[in-house]
Motif scaffolding. Structure first.
Motif, PDB file in Angstrom:
ATOM      1  N   MET A 162      16.297 -86.755  -3.938  1.00 25.71           N
ATOM      2  CA  MET A 162      17.191 -85.954  -3.101  1.00 25.71           C
ATOM      3  C   MET A 162      18.645 -86.389  -3.306  1.00 25.71           C
ATOM      4  N   SER A 174      22.577 -85.972  -1.973  1.00 27.25           N
ATOM      5  CA  SER A 174      23.395 -85.546  -0.855  1.00 27.25           C
ATOM      6  C   SER A 174      24.872 -85.588  -1.254  1.00 27.25           C
ATOM      7  N   ASP A 230      28.370 -85.179   0.301  1.00 21.63           N
ATOM      8  CA  ASP A 230      28.873 -85.206   1.673  1.00 21.63           C
ATOM      9  C   ASP A 230      30.400 -85.049   1.689  1.00 21.63           C
ATOM     10  N   ALA A 233      29.827 -79.688   0.648  1.00 26.28           N
ATOM     11  CA  ALA A 233      28.733 -80.407   1.311  1.00 26.28           C
ATOM     12  C   ALA A 233      27.414 -79.727   0.961  1.00 26.28           C
ATOM     13  N   LEU A 234      26.493 -80.505   0.393  1.00 31.33           N
ATOM     14  CA  LEU A 234      25.213 -79.945  -0.062  1.00 31.33           C
ATOM     15  C   LEU A 234      24.119 -80.992   0.088  1.00 31.33           C
ATOM     16  N   SER A 235      22.933 -80.533   0.424  1.00 31.21           N
ATOM     17  CA  SER A 235      21.775 -81.395   0.366  1.00 31.21           C
ATOM     18  C   SER A 235      20.819 -80.757  -0.641  1.00 31.21           C
ATOM     19  N   LEU A 236      20.582 -81.455  -1.748  1.00 27.88           N
ATOM     20  CA  LEU A 236      19.824 -80.852  -2.844  1.00 27.88           C
ATOM     21  C   LEU A 236      18.433 -81.472  -2.913  1.00 27.88           C
ATOM     22  N   THR A 237      17.448 -80.672  -2.582  1.00 29.21           N
ATOM     23  CA  THR A 237      16.070 -81.180  -2.537  1.00 29.21           C
ATOM     24  C   THR A 237      15.099 -80.301  -3.317  1.00 29.21           C
ATOM     25  N   THR A 254      25.294 -89.288  -2.756  1.00 31.57           N
ATOM     26  CA  THR A 254      24.217 -90.278  -2.796  1.00 31.57           C
ATOM     27  C   THR A 254      22.957 -89.669  -3.395  1.00 31.57           C
ATOM     28  N   ASP A 286      18.948 -90.493  -3.434  1.00 25.14           N
ATOM     29  CA  ASP A 286      17.940 -91.315  -2.737  1.00 25.14           C
ATOM     30  C   ASP A 286      18.619 -92.436  -1.958  1.00 25.14           C
ATOM     31  N   ASP A 342      24.682 -94.686  -3.336  1.00 28.95           N
ATOM     32  CA  ASP A 342      26.016 -94.098  -3.497  1.00 28.95           C
ATOM     33  C   ASP A 342      26.425 -94.171  -4.975  1.00 28.95           C
TER      34      ASP A 342
END
Ligand code: ADP
Ligand code: MG
Length: 224
Positions: free
Chosen positions: A1, A3, A5, A21-25, A58, A60, A63
């Motif tokens: 995953m 992130s 931010d 801003a994205l959360s990539l899963t 980040t 998993d 950073d």
């Protein structure tokens, strides 16, 4: 995953990514948008090739700024031009280079190279000069060189732009067959069939974020 931010990137004083801003899963993510919109900049952030001026990326929980090694072992990067990626004289030597960070024994390296060549149907070119291959062959060698260390995530930046249609289709089919998570920048929206998510980048911002059948028409409409 991965992130992303609140990331801002400035290049030569100009804002190139603006508070993204994205959360990539998802397993298959496409990135589309005009030339100069910031797609490559976004792609390079994801494995620490580029660091944000503001915000954090980040992978998993690692950073990209402080844990580059951990990030690069998890996120592989395939460039548009395989000549930027292939550095060793022969195909087998180039693949072996991808294992260097793992510090394996010589016999294990030989075995792993041989298995990877087979997996990518490249065994017959093991001892050929990598720089003399065709564009399509080079891109497959570059891909095999990235995948040999088994990253969890592959980021591709327009991996087929320099290829003819047949080789582009072969490279995309090979990428589609990978079991890892794939994030790919492309101008060929037909390559995004079956993808889980598509991001449309426009002037450094995420203009649309949705399924291919939502995001692609919104992008194509913006062109007309
Ligand atoms: N090293 C750099 N120095 C200055 N500006 C850059 C650099 N790399 C890219 N840019 C600029 O940043 C913007 C976004 O570039 P990029 O992420 O490569 O876009 P894309 O991949 O969508 O075509 C462009 O306007 C480009 O000119
Ligand atoms: Mg680009």
């Amino acid at each position: 995953m991965i992130s992303v931010d609140h990331v801002t990137v400035r290049l030569q004083g100009r804002v190139v990514l603006d508070d993204v801003a994205l959360s990539l899963t998802e397993r298959r993510i496409g990135v589309i948008g005009d030339n100069g919109s910031g797609k490559s900049t976004l792609a390079k952030l994801l494995n620490g090739l580029l660091l944000p001026d503001e915000g954090t990326v980040t992978v998993d929980g690692f950073d990209t700024r402080s844990h580059g090694k951990e990030v690069r072992s998890r996120v592989g990067f395939l460039f548009q031009n395989p000549d930027n990626q292939i550095v060793m004289p022969t195909v087998a030597e180039d693949l072996a280079l991808g294992l260097k960070p793992l510090r394996l024994e010589a016999e294990r390296v030989r075995q792993c190279v041989s298995e990877t060549l087979e997996r990518f149907a490249l065994s017959h070119m093991a001892d050929r000069s990598a720089h003399l291959l065709s564009g399509g062959e080079k891109q497959l060698v570059a891909l095999a060189g990235v995948m040999i260390s088994e990253p969890d995530i592959l980021v591709c930046d327009e991996p087929t732009t320099l290829l003819d249609r047949r080789n582009a289709a072969l490279v995309m089919k090979t990428i589609a067959g990978l079991s890892c998570m794939v994030i790919t920048v492309t101008h060929h929206v037909e390559h995004l069939d079956g993808f889980d998510r598509v991001l449309v980048i426009d002037e450094g911002r995420v203009a649309h974020d949705g399924t291919p059948d939502q995001a692609i028409p919104s992008y194509l409409e913006s062109l007309s």
